[in-house]
Design a protein around this motif. Structure first.
Motif, PDB file in Angstrom:
ATOM      1  N   PHE A  94     -13.867 -17.859 -66.407  1.00 58.59           N
ATOM      2  CA  PHE A  94     -13.056 -17.119 -65.561  1.00 58.59           C
ATOM      3  C   PHE A  94     -13.766 -16.064 -64.852  1.00 58.59           C
ATOM      4  CE2 PHE A  94     -12.445 -15.016 -69.632  1.00 58.59           C
ATOM      5  CZ  PHE A  94     -12.364 -13.622 -69.154  1.00 58.59           C
ATOM      6  N   VAL A  95     -13.158 -15.456 -63.723  1.00 53.36           N
ATOM      7  CA  VAL A  95     -13.998 -14.382 -63.118  1.00 53.36           C
ATOM      8  C   VAL A  95     -13.038 -13.143 -63.256  1.00 53.36           C
ATOM      9  CG1 VAL A  95     -14.295 -13.840 -60.560  1.00 53.36           C
ATOM     10  CG2 VAL A  95     -14.795 -16.071 -61.124  1.00 53.36           C
ATOM     11  N   CYS A  96     -13.649 -12.035 -63.636  1.00 61.96           N
ATOM     12  CA  CYS A  96     -13.141 -10.743 -63.668  1.00 61.96           C
ATOM     13  C   CYS A  96     -13.666  -9.697 -62.674  1.00 61.96           C
ATOM     14  CB  CYS A  96     -12.862 -10.303 -65.066  1.00 61.96           C
ATOM     15  SG  CYS A  96     -12.278  -8.756 -65.162  1.00 61.96           S
ATOM     16  N   ARG A  97     -12.806  -9.043 -61.869  1.00 63.33           N
ATOM     17  CA  ARG A  97     -13.473  -7.756 -61.069  1.00 63.33           C
ATOM     18  C   ARG A  97     -13.445  -6.691 -61.884  1.00 63.33           C
ATOM     19  NH1 ARG A  97     -14.287  -8.398 -55.855  1.00 63.33           N
ATOM     20  NH2 ARG A  97     -14.047  -5.739 -55.687  1.00 63.33           N
ATOM     21  N   ALA A  98     -14.613  -6.124 -62.259  1.00 59.31           N
ATOM     22  CA  ALA A  98     -14.602  -5.074 -63.201  1.00 59.31           C
ATOM     23  C   ALA A  98     -16.104  -4.398 -63.044  1.00 59.31           C
ATOM     24  CB  ALA A  98     -14.703  -5.583 -64.701  1.00 59.31           C
ATOM     25  N   VAL A  99     -16.353  -3.054 -63.482  1.00 54.05           N
ATOM     26  CA  VAL A  99     -17.459  -2.283 -63.462  1.00 54.05           C
ATOM     27  C   VAL A  99     -18.140  -2.421 -64.646  1.00 54.05           C
ATOM     28  CG1 VAL A  99     -18.222  -0.013 -63.085  1.00 54.05           C
ATOM     29  CG2 VAL A  99     -16.228  -0.644 -62.010  1.00 54.05           C
ATOM     30  N   ASP A 100     -19.440  -2.841 -64.686  1.00 54.53           N
ATOM     31  CA  ASP A 100     -20.243  -3.208 -65.775  1.00 54.53           C
ATOM     32  C   ASP A 100     -21.026  -1.823 -66.031  1.00 54.53           C
ATOM     33  OD1 ASP A 100     -22.048  -4.203 -67.791  1.00 54.53           O
ATOM     34  OD2 ASP A 100     -23.073  -5.496 -66.420  1.00 54.53           O
ATOM     35  N   ALA A 101     -20.821  -1.541 -67.361  1.00 54.74           N
ATOM     36  CA  ALA A 101     -21.451  -0.203 -67.976  1.00 54.74           C
ATOM     37  C   ALA A 101     -22.779  -0.217 -67.821  1.00 54.74           C
ATOM     38  CB  ALA A 101     -20.670   0.328 -69.338  1.00 54.74           C
ATOM     39  N   MET A 102     -23.509  -1.326 -67.892  1.00 54.10           N
ATOM     40  CA  MET A 102     -24.859  -1.516 -67.695  1.00 54.10           C
ATOM     41  C   MET A 102     -25.410  -1.992 -66.387  1.00 54.10           C
ATOM     42  SD  MET A 102     -25.727  -3.429 -71.415  1.00 54.10           S
ATOM     43  CE  MET A 102     -25.040  -2.831 -72.888  1.00 54.10           C
ATOM     44  N   GLY A 103     -24.536  -1.950 -65.405  1.00 52.70           N
ATOM     45  CA  GLY A 103     -24.910  -2.409 -64.270  1.00 52.70           C
ATOM     46  C   GLY A 103     -25.750  -1.196 -63.320  1.00 52.70           C
ATOM     47  N   PHE A 104     -25.685  -1.610 -62.148  1.00 53.02           N
ATOM     48  CA  PHE A 104     -26.660  -0.516 -61.275  1.00 53.02           C
ATOM     49  C   PHE A 104     -25.767   0.550 -60.419  1.00 53.02           C
ATOM     50  CE2 PHE A 104     -29.016  -4.359 -61.333  1.00 53.02           C
ATOM     51  CZ  PHE A 104     -30.197  -3.865 -62.038  1.00 53.02           C
ATOM     52  N   HIS A 105     -24.430   0.200 -60.322  1.00 49.80           N
ATOM     53  CA  HIS A 105     -23.514   1.125 -59.591  1.00 49.80           C
ATOM     54  C   HIS A 105     -22.111   0.986 -60.058  1.00 49.80           C
ATOM     55  CE1 HIS A 105     -22.316  -2.260 -57.426  1.00 49.80           C
ATOM     56  NE2 HIS A 105     -23.565  -2.434 -56.850  1.00 49.80           N
ATOM     57  N   GLY A 106     -21.326   1.836 -59.658  1.00 48.46           N
ATOM     58  CA  GLY A 106     -19.849   2.012 -60.131  1.00 48.46           C
ATOM     59  C   GLY A 106     -18.969   1.346 -59.615  1.00 48.46           C
ATOM     60  N   ARG A 107     -19.086   0.383 -58.654  1.00 49.77           N
ATOM     61  CA  ARG A 107     -18.303  -0.255 -57.928  1.00 49.77           C
ATOM     62  C   ARG A 107     -17.972  -1.611 -58.824  1.00 49.77           C
ATOM     63  NH1 ARG A 107     -21.369  -1.099 -52.670  1.00 49.77           N
ATOM     64  NH2 ARG A 107     -23.330  -0.608 -53.923  1.00 49.77           N
ATOM     65  N   GLU A 108     -16.608  -2.062 -58.636  1.00 49.98           N
ATOM     66  CA  GLU A 108     -16.294  -3.446 -59.050  1.00 49.98           C
ATOM     67  C   GLU A 108     -17.035  -4.734 -58.498  1.00 49.98           C
ATOM     68  OE1 GLU A 108     -12.134  -3.689 -58.540  1.00 49.98           O
ATOM     69  OE2 GLU A 108     -11.657  -2.404 -60.459  1.00 49.98           O
ATOM     70  N   ARG A 110     -17.548  -9.157 -59.275  1.00 50.14           N
ATOM     71  CA  ARG A 110     -17.174  -9.915 -59.853  1.00 50.14           C
ATOM     72  C   ARG A 110     -18.099 -10.422 -61.057  1.00 50.14           C
ATOM     73  NH1 ARG A 110     -16.733 -13.403 -54.483  1.00 50.14           N
ATOM     74  NH2 ARG A 110     -14.887 -12.090 -53.690  1.00 50.14           N
ATOM     75  N   HIS A 111     -17.322 -10.533 -62.196  1.00 51.14           N
ATOM     76  CA  HIS A 111     -18.412 -11.070 -63.316  1.00 51.14           C
ATOM     77  C   HIS A 111     -17.638 -12.454 -63.708  1.00 51.14           C
ATOM     78  CE1 HIS A 111     -20.355  -7.341 -63.399  1.00 51.14           C
ATOM     79  NE2 HIS A 111     -19.224  -6.706 -63.324  1.00 51.14           N
ATOM     80  N   VAL A 112     -18.725 -13.472 -64.023  1.00 47.61           N
ATOM     81  CA  VAL A 112     -18.047 -14.631 -64.896  1.00 47.61           C
ATOM     82  C   VAL A 112     -18.203 -14.748 -66.081  1.00 47.61           C
ATOM     83  CG1 VAL A 112     -18.610 -17.047 -64.957  1.00 47.61           C
ATOM     84  CG2 VAL A 112     -18.828 -15.780 -62.735  1.00 47.61           C
ATOM     85  N   LEU A 113     -17.016 -14.790 -66.881  1.00 47.19           N
ATOM     86  CA  LEU A 113     -16.901 -14.688 -68.381  1.00 47.19           C
ATOM     87  C   LEU A 113     -16.363 -15.876 -68.729  1.00 47.19           C
ATOM     88  CD1 LEU A 113     -15.161 -10.994 -68.375  1.00 47.19           C
ATOM     89  CD2 LEU A 113     -17.514 -11.536 -68.739  1.00 47.19           C
ATOM     90  N   SER A 114     -16.244 -16.090 -70.157  1.00 46.81           N
ATOM     91  CA  SER A 114     -16.071 -17.332 -70.802  1.00 46.81           C
ATOM     92  C   SER A 114     -14.970 -17.280 -71.717  1.00 46.81           C
ATOM     93  CB  SER A 114     -17.028 -18.368 -70.974  1.00 46.81           C
ATOM     94  OG  SER A 114     -17.786 -17.699 -72.347  1.00 46.81           O
ATOM     95  N   TRP A 126      -9.211 -17.046 -79.750  1.00 44.43           N
ATOM     96  CA  TRP A 126      -9.669 -17.183 -78.198  1.00 44.43           C
ATOM     97  C   TRP A 126     -10.784 -16.165 -78.522  1.00 44.43           C
ATOM     98  CZ3 TRP A 126      -9.124 -20.753 -75.337  1.00 44.43           C
ATOM     99  CH2 TRP A 126      -7.569 -21.624 -75.211  1.00 44.43           C
ATOM    100  N   LEU A 127     -12.004 -16.320 -77.802  1.00 45.17           N
ATOM    101  CA  LEU A 127     -13.087 -15.343 -77.963  1.00 45.17           C
ATOM    102  C   LEU A 127     -13.461 -15.359 -76.508  1.00 45.17           C
ATOM    103  CD1 LEU A 127     -15.111 -13.771 -79.338  1.00 45.17           C
ATOM    104  CD2 LEU A 127     -16.552 -15.809 -79.596  1.00 45.17           C
ATOM    105  N   ILE A 128     -13.718 -13.862 -76.176  1.00 44.83           N
ATOM    106  CA  ILE A 128     -14.179 -13.815 -74.452  1.00 44.83           C
ATOM    107  C   ILE A 128     -15.368 -13.435 -74.807  1.00 44.83           C
ATOM    108  CG2 ILE A 128     -13.718 -12.184 -72.623  1.00 44.83           C
ATOM    109  CD1 ILE A 128     -10.726 -12.172 -73.356  1.00 44.83           C
ATOM    110  N   THR A 129     -16.338 -13.925 -73.985  1.00 52.00           N
ATOM    111  CA  THR A 129     -17.880 -13.648 -74.009  1.00 52.00           C
ATOM    112  C   THR A 129     -18.330 -13.641 -72.598  1.00 52.00           C
ATOM    113  OG1 THR A 129     -18.599 -15.930 -74.169  1.00 52.00           O
ATOM    114  CG2 THR A 129     -18.360 -14.667 -76.192  1.00 52.00           C
ATOM    115  N   CYS A 130     -19.642 -12.957 -72.289  1.00 47.89           N
ATOM    116  CA  CYS A 130     -20.105 -12.774 -70.799  1.00 47.89           C
ATOM    117  C   CYS A 130     -21.184 -13.994 -71.004  1.00 47.89           C
ATOM    118  CB  CYS A 130     -20.974 -11.718 -70.549  1.00 47.89           C
ATOM    119  SG  CYS A 130     -20.963 -10.287 -71.439  1.00 47.89           S
TER     120      CYS A 130
END
Length: 130
Positions: A94-108, A110-114, A126-130
């Motif tokens: 699934f796709v989640c719009r979020a800010v990644d704490a290890m990312g490069f900037h603070g903008r939301e 899309r991240h693909v998670l499973s 259920w287990l959510i992973t990246c």
């Protein structure tokens, strides 16, 4: 399959540890109380690294981005996005719009998670992973 030596293959049994064992080891964060209204009465967990990246930010990440979003809001966003993947019996991506704490900037972004089932068939979760 795992490569042992010089193209000699042997099968490694796919025995996953139980959900409760993984929570006790600290590999999985149990978010079942928060996910109860979204996923029903099922056990839901998030992989520890995924939890740190998308839900529980460090103080350094909050200072770096200059963005402070409530931890509960970040968790609900992740769970709301994942509940649609739970319609499949085996789970899916699934796709989640979020800010990644290890990312490069603070903008939301899309991240693909499973989302997948773990544990035995009697006590699956259920287990959510990246």
């Amino acid at each position: 399959m795992r490569i042992d030596q010089y193209n000699h293959f042997h099968h490694v049994p796919a025995v996953a540890p139980d959900f409760a064992e993984r929570v006790a080891q600290g590999d999985v964060i149990d978010v079942s109380p928060f996910a109860a209204r979204i996923f029903g009465s099922k056990c839901v967990g998030i992989d520890a690294t995924t939890y740190e990246r998308f839900v529980e930010w460090s103080n350094a990440a909050m200072r770096r981005f200059g963005v402070h979003l409530d931890q509960r809001h970040r968790l609900e966003t992740l769970l709301d996005a994942g509940c649609y993947a739970a319609l499949e019996s085996g789970g899916s991506s699934f796709v989640c719009r979020a800010v990644d704490a290890m990312g490069f900037h603070g903008r939301e972004q899309r991240h693909v998670l499973s989302l997948r089932r773990v544990g035995s068939t009697a006590s699956s979760a259920w287990l959510i992973t990246c």
